[in-house]
Design a protein around this motif. Structure first.
Motif: not given
Ligand code: SF4
Ligand code: SF4
Lengths: 512, 370
Positions: A439-440, A443, A445-446, A449, A467, A471, A474-475
Motif C-alpha cells: 500500500a505504501c 504512496c 507521502w511514503r 511518513h 500500511r 494511514c 498521515y495522508r
Molecule cells: S500514508 Fe504512510 S501508511 Fe499510508 S500509504 Fe502512505 S506511507 Fe503508507
C-alpha cells in the motif's frame, strides 16, 4: 549542465543551463489543485512545490507536467521559452529551478537527488529501552501492560546492569540513551539507582556519553522525585489532560481515575527541581485542543507530545476502533496548528508539539530525525527494547512479543553481531521498507511518513505487510501542512526543536 | 468475431502486467486459471458486474493471503449497486494489504444525489486508508460540458485517480474527440490528474490528451466472467476460452501486441524509428558531462521489462516509454546490472555504445550513480 553540489543555488543553476539542455518529465508525481494553485509532490525524494496557476498551466501546455499520465516527454530548453515576455521567462526559470531541485524535472536525464543517497538507514541503535518491570500500579484502558503490581517480577538489578554494560561496550557509537520503562519503572527503584550509577561508570570508562531517561505514570513521583533529581535522570510523565479526560482511561485497577495522584506527583517533581516532559494519549479526537490547552495553561508546558491510542492490549477489547477514525483525528489534529500560531501571537513563544513540529521539519529536510518516521523504522537500528526478564527485542513496543525477540541478555553473542546476524531483525527491516509494503510503495507521502509503525501494523492487521492503521491521518496532515506552509511561511518556526538535528534545504519548496 | 488460437506459453513476466477480470459469482476464470493469473500478474483488477457481496470479498481475501507479489484493484459500480451497500464492505476491504485501489464506476449522466452518494463513499473509503478512485463512463454521444465539473467535484471528495472510458463503441459525435481532448487538457492544466482508462473507438489516436493509460496489449489482458480472453475490454477478437484451454495456450502476450492493439502497434513503430537516432547519436561526451556521474559510475537497472522478438532483438519498456534494441543492444542492456560501469561497457562494445546508453538514460531506463 555542470557539476552540482547538494545545495545548488538558483544563480548557479541558471549559469549552468544551456539552450540545448533537454528537460524531461518525471513520471509518478502527485498533483493536487486548490483554488487555482497546484501542489506537486515528488514522492521518492520527498519534494514538494505549490505552483501558481499561470506557470503550472504553461508547463502542462508545453507537455512538461502531465497530471494523470504515466508518459514522459522531453523538450529542449530553447523550445520551452521562445518569445516569452522577459518577466514571465524570469519567473519560469525560477520554477524550472525548483522543479529540478525537487526531482520533478530531469535535465539531460539527470535528476538532482540520487535516490540511493537519500534515506540512509542507521546501522546500530543508540537508544536502549529497559523494562524495569512488566507490571504497573495503574490499569489504563488502552495499555498492554499487566494491571496488578507483583503479577510480574521486577527486573533483577544484576540483569539491568548486564544490559547496560553490554549495550555500552558492544554496540558501536559514542552517544547513547538509556530509557527506564515498564510497566511502571518507579516500582523498581533499586534498579534505577544501581543501573544509573553503573551506566555512568561504564560509559565513562568506555569514553561514551550517556543520557538517562525515565517514563512514568507519575503516581509514585512524590516518593521518588528527589532520587531522580540526584541521579540526573530526565523524566517524562504520562498525563492525558484535564481530570475529565485523564480519568476516562488512566485508571487504577479499581477503575478510579488517577488524575489527582499524577498532578500531585508532577508538583513534587517540580519541587525537587525536575523539569518533566509530558505525554498524553488521545483516544477521542475531540480531545486534542482541550488537552493542548491543559498542557500549556495548567502545566505551563511549552513542549509536549500527543500520541493517539493504538489497537493493542486492553484497548482491543475496551475501546472502539472504527476503521474510518483517522479522518476525525486528522481534522482535529490540524487545529493544533492554529493553536500554536495563536499562542505565538499572544506570548511570542513557539510551542513544540510532537509530532506537529516534526512533520513540519519533514517538509523542509531530507533528514528524518525521529526513528518512527523512517523506512524501515528504527526497530533494531535506532532502538532496542529489553524485557524485565532480560530478553532482547527490536523495539520497546515489541517487548514480550516472541516474533520480535532477538535473544536473551545472558546468552546472546556480542550485541553488534547479534544485530548483524539476526534473521528476525533482517526480516522486520526488509518488510518495513516502503517499497515492500504494497500500500505504501506508490504512496505520495511514503518518504514523509515512512510506512508507519511496525508494531501498529502487527497489532492491527496481524503482520508486517500492512500500511499504518492510521494511514489516512498521515495522508491528510502532510498535504494540509504543505498548503499551510505555502500560505504561511511563519510555520517554519515550529521546527526550532529539531533544527540542530537536520539540514534544511537552501530554498523553501513553496517559492516564497 | 475471430477466434485466435496460438500455442504459445507465457514469456518473461512483463512489468507491470495487469489482468483485468470481470467478476460475478461463479466466474469461469476463478478456477484453475486463477493460479496461472497469480503467477504472472503484477496487478489483478476485478471489475464487479454485480453488487459486492461476501463472495467477492472472500475471493479478495484469498488473493490477499497469497505469498506472490502482486497488487489488487477493485472496480464497482457505485450508483447501480448503492453506495450504502458498498460502504458495508469498506471495513473488510481496508484490511487487505494488496488492495492498491478501489475504483467506483459512475456514469457521466449521474444526477446530483447520485454524485453526493459517490462523494460520501469516496471519503469513507479514503478515511479507512483505501485509495479510492473514479472511473467515469461516458454515455454514447455524451456532452463534455458538465463532465468537467463532475470530475472536479469528485477530485475534491478524495478521488485519488480519475479515469474515463466509453460505455460502448457507439458512434461518437463528430466533435466529440476534440471536445474531450480540450476538456482533458483543461483539467490537467488545473492540476487534476485525469486520464483515459481505455481508448475511445473512432476517436483520433493522434491527440496526445487522448492517450489511454490502459498499458495497451503489451501489459494487460481482459478475461470476462465466462472465461473468454481478449486483449482488452473493447477488443472483439476472442483469443480463447478458459473453459477449454489453459491461459498459457491462449494469451499470446506482448509478442503479438502489435496485432491486437492499434496503439501498441503505434508504440512499436515509433520505438523502432528512434532506435536509429539513438545509436547514431554520439552521446558519450554528454553522458560524461552529466556530473556527478563519471566513467566509473555504475549503471543501475530500473524495473522494466524486455520484449523479445526475433525480427528486431528486444525492446525495453518502462511505463509507456521504451526503446527498441538490436540483438547487440540487448546484450549491452543485459550488462546493466549495477556492477558494470560506463567504462567497462564501452570497452566491451566500443565507443558507439555510448549513444545507446545515452538514449536509455534520457528515457529513465537506466540510472547512473557514483
Ligand atoms: S500514508 Fe504512510 S501508511 Fe499510508 S500509504 Fe502512505 S506511507 Fe503508507
Ligand atoms: S516499531 Fe513502532 S515504535 Fe518501534 S521504532 Fe518502529 S515505528 Fe517506532
Amino acid at each position: 549542465m555542470t557539476r552540482y553540489s547538494l545545495d545548488l543555488s538558483f544563480e548557479d543553476f541558471k549559469k549552468s543551463l544551456s539552450p540545448d539542455d533537454l528537460l524531461t518529465t518525471v513520471p509518478g508525481l502527485y498533483f493536487s489543485p486548490r483554488s487555482g494553485r497546484v501542489l506537486i509532490v515528488e514522492p521518492e525524494s520527498a519534494s514538494w512545490l505549490v505552483v501558481p496557476p499561470k506557470e503550472f498551466g504553461y508547463l502542462v501546455e508545453r507537455g512538461l507536467l502531465a497530471p494523470g499520465s504515466g508518459a514522459r516527454s522531453s523538450l529542449r530548453l530553447a523550445d520551452l521559452e521562445p518569445g516569452l515576455d522577459p518577466d514571465f521567462k524570469a519567473e519560469l526559470d525560477r520554477w524550472l529551478y525548483r522543479l529540478f531541485v525537487g526531482n520533478m524535472l530531469a535535465i539531460n536525464g539527470y535528476a538532482y537527488h540520487q535516490p540511493s543517497r537519500l534515506w540512509a538507514v542507521q546501522k546500530y541503535p543508540h537508544y536502549f529501552n529497559i523494562h524495569l518491570t512488566e507490571s504497573c500500579n495503574l490499569a489504563c484502558r488502552y495499555c498492554r501492560v499487566g494491571d496488578s503490581p507483583g503479577r510480574f517480577a521486577l527486573m533483577p538489578v544484576e540483569t539491568c546492569k548486564k544490559v547496560i554494560r553490554r549495550v555500552v561496550e558492544e554496540i558501536p557509537g559514542t552517544k547513547i540513551i538509556i530509557g527506564f520503562h515498564g510497566g511502571e519503572p518507579l516500582l523498581n527503584p533499586e534498579a534505577i539507582v544501581e543501573g544509573s550509577k553503573y551506566a555512568r561508570e561504564v560509559a565513562r570508562s568506555a569514553g561514551k556519553e550517556v543520557t538517562l531517561s525515565l517514563q512514568t505514570n507519575g503516581v509514585l513521583l512524590r516518593k521518588h522525585s528527589q532520587l531522580l533529581k540526584e541521579l540526573n535522570i530526565e523524566v517524562g510523565v504520562s498525563i492525558d489532560g484535564p481530570a475529565a479526560i485523564h480519568n476516562r482511561h488512566r485508571v487504577f485497577g479499581s477503575g478510579r481515575g488517577s488524575f489527582d495522584e499524577v498532578m500531585d506527583g508532577i508538583q513534587a517533581a517540580r519541587q525537587a527541581g525536575l523539569n518533566p516532559g509530558y505525554l498524553a494519549v488521545i483516544h477521542d479526537p475531540g480531545d486534542y485542543l482541550p488537552v493542548a490547552r491543559f498542557m500549556v495553561e495548567t502545566l505551563g508546558a511549552t513542549s509536549f507530545r500527543l500520541n493517539f491510542s493504538c489497537y493493542e492490549g486492553r484497548a482491543k477489547s475496551k475501546l472502539d476502533f472504527d476503521p474510518t477514525r483517522a479522518a476525525a483525528f486528522a481534522r482535529n489534529w490540524l487545529q493544533l496548528l492554529d493553536f500554536v500560531l495563536e499562542h505565538h501571537r499572544q506570548t511570542g513563544v513557539w510551542l513544540s508539539i510532537d509530532d506537529l513540529n516534526l512533520f513540519v521539519a519533514h517538509l523542509l529536510t531530507k533528514d528524518r530525525p525521529h526513528m518512527c518516521y523512517r523506512s524501515p523504522c528504527g526497530a533494531g537500528n535506532a532502538i532496542l527494547g529489553f524485557g524485565a526478564d532480560g530478553k532482547i527485542y527490536l523495539c520497546e513496543e515489541l517487548v514480550g512479543k516472541d516474533q520480535f525477540c532477538l535473544g536473551d541478555i545472558e546468552t546472546a553473542p556480542p550485541l553488534h553481531r547479534l544485530l548483524d546476524e539476526s534473521l528476525v531483525h533482517a526480516r522486520a527491516s526488509e518488510s518495513r521498507r516502503v517499497e515492500n509494503v504494497a500500500a505504501c510503495a506508490g504512496c505520495p507521502w511514503r518518504r514523509f511518513h515512512g510506512a508507519g509503525c511496525l508494531n501498529k501494523s502487527f497489532e492491527y492487521f496481524g503482520d508486517l505487510e500492512h500500511r499504518d492503521p492510521m494511514c489516512h491521518f498521515y495522508r491528510v496532515v502532510f498535504e494540509e501542512l504543505m498548503w499551510k506552509l505555502a500560505d504561511n511561511p511563519e510555520i517554519i518556526n515550529l521546527i526550532s526543536y529539531y533544527k540542530k538535528y537536520i539540514r534544511v534545504q537552501n530554498e523553501w519548496p513553496v517559492g516564497i | 468475431m475471430k477466434i485466435f488460437a496460438r500455442n504459445q506459453t507465457l514469456p518473461l513476466r512483463p512489468e507491470p502486467f495487469v489482468f483485468r477480470l470481470e467478476w460475478k459469482p461463479g466466474a469461469e476464470w476463478a478456477g484453475s486459471a486463477l493460479e496461472e493469473i497469480i503467477a504472472e500478474a503484477h496487478f489483478i483488477q476485478l471489475e464487479a458486474v454485480q453488487p459486492l457481496d461476501e463472495e467477492v470479498v472472500d475471493l479478495l481475501r484469498k488473493l490477499d493471503d497469497r505469498p506472490e507479489k502482486f497488487s489488487l484493484r477493485l472496480l464497482s459500480r457505485a450508483e447501480d449497486f448503492g453506495a450504502e451497500t458498498i460502504k458495508k464492505f469498506i471495513g473488510p476491504l481496508s484490511r487487505l494489504k494488496k488492495l492498491d485501489a478501489v475504483i467506483f464506476v459512475i456514469s457521466s449522466r449521474s444526477d446530483e444525489p447520485a454524485q453526493a452518494e459517490v462523494s460520501s463513499l469516496l471519503s469513507a473509503a479514503a478515511s479507512a486508508g483505501l485509495k479510492p478512485g473514479i472511473l467515469v463512463e461516458l454515455e454514447p454521444g455524451a456532452s463534455v460540458s458538465g463532465l468537467e465539473q463532475l470530475i472536479k467535484n469528485l477530485r475534491l471528495s478524495g478521488a485519488m485517480e480519475i479515469a474515463l472510458r466509453p460505455t460502448s463503441a457507439a458512434n461518437p459525435h463528430p466533435n466529440f474527440g476534440k471536445n474531450l481532448a480540450n476538456c482533458l487538457s483543461h483539467l490537467k492544466s488545473e492540476g487534476i490528474p485525469v486520464s483515459l482508462g481505455e481508448c475511445f473507438p473512432g476517436l483520433e489516436p493522434g491527440l496526445s490528451a487522448l492517450e489511454p493509460n490502459c498499458r495497451r496489449a503489451f501489459g494487460s489482458c481482459y478475461l470476462d466472467s465466462q472465461g473468454l480472453v481478449r486483449a482488452c475490454r473493447q477488443s472483439r477478437e476472442i483469443l480463447g476460452d478458459l473453459s477449454r484451454q489453459k491461459l498459457a495456450e491462449i494469451w499470446p502476450g506482448y509478442l503479438f501486441a502489435e496485432d491486437l492493439c492499434s496503439r501498441a502497434a503505434l508504440t512499436v513503430q515509433s520505438l523502432k524509428l528512434e532506435e536509429n537516432e539513438a545509436v547514431e547519436a554520439n552521446g558519450m561526451a554528454e553522458v560524461e558531462n552529466l556530473s556527478p556521474t563519471s566513467l566509473d559510475s555504475s549503471l543501475r537497472p530500473v524495473p522494466l521489462f524486455i520484449l523479445k522478438d526475433k525480427k528486431w532483438g528486444a525492446a525495453l519498456i518502462k511505463g509507456l516509454d521504451g526503446l527498441v534494441l538490436s540483438p547487440k543492444g540487448e546484450k549491452l542492456a543485459r550488462m546493466i546490472d549495477g556492477k558494470n560501469t560506463l567504462r567497462s561497457i564501452r570497452k566491451k562494445f566500443g565507443p558507439r555504445s555510448a549513444g545507446l546508453i545515452y538514449a536509455l538514460f534520457l528515457r529513465g531506463l537506466v540510472r547512473l550513480e557514483k
